[in-house]
Design a protein around this motif. Structure first.
Motif, PDB file in Angstrom:
ATOM      1  N   GLN A   1     -48.320 -66.858  52.058  1.00 33.76           N
ATOM      2  CA  GLN A   1     -47.728 -68.092  51.526  1.00 33.76           C
ATOM      3  C   GLN A   1     -47.324 -67.881  50.070  1.00 33.76           C
ATOM      4  O   GLN A   1     -47.929 -68.441  49.166  1.00 33.76           O
TER       5      GLN A   1
ATOM      6  N   VAL B   1     -44.927 -68.834  48.072  1.00 36.57           N
ATOM      7  CA  VAL B   1     -44.371 -69.906  47.243  1.00 36.57           C
ATOM      8  C   VAL B   1     -45.378 -71.033  47.041  1.00 36.57           C
ATOM      9  O   VAL B   1     -45.769 -71.342  45.923  1.00 36.57           O
ATOM     10  N   ASN B   2     -45.807 -71.652  48.123  1.00 39.75           N
ATOM     11  CA  ASN B   2     -46.752 -72.767  48.058  1.00 39.75           C
ATOM     12  C   ASN B   2     -48.100 -72.308  48.578  1.00 39.75           C
ATOM     13  O   ASN B   2     -48.372 -72.384  49.770  1.00 39.75           O
ATOM     14  N   GLN B   3     -48.954 -71.819  47.699  1.00 39.49           N
ATOM     15  CA  GLN B   3     -50.261 -71.340  48.123  1.00 39.49           C
ATOM     16  C   GLN B   3     -51.187 -72.532  48.301  1.00 39.49           C
ATOM     17  O   GLN B   3     -51.686 -73.095  47.333  1.00 39.49           O
TER      18      GLN B   3
END
Length: 58
Positions: A40, A42-44
Motif C-alpha cells: 500500500q 500511497v495510503n498506508q
C-alpha cells in the motif's frame, strides 16, 4: 494467523516474529503488517479499520 503461533514468513514462533500495535489499537505480526504496508505505497492504512497506520510506540 493466531498470535500464539508465527506468521507465514517465519519458521518458529518467538523473537523472529514479534507482535506490534498500531495507534488504532490493532495488533499484527511484524512481518505481516510490514508486508501489507509495502503493498500500500500511497495510503498506508490499517487492514482492519483503514485508519492511517502509525506504529504505537508505548
Amino acid at each position: 494467523m493466531p498470535f500464539d503461533g508465527c506468521c507465514p514468513d517465519c519458521k518458529l514462533p518467538g523473537d523472529d516474529c514479534p507482535l506490534v500495535w498500531g495507534q488504532c489499537s490493532h495488533c499484527f505480526h511484524m512481518h505481516c503488517i510490514v508486508k501489507w504496508l509495502q503493498s500500500q505505497p500511497v495510503n498506508q492504512q490499517c487492514p482492519m479499520c483503514r485508519q492511517s497506520w502509525k506504529f504505537n510506540n508505548k
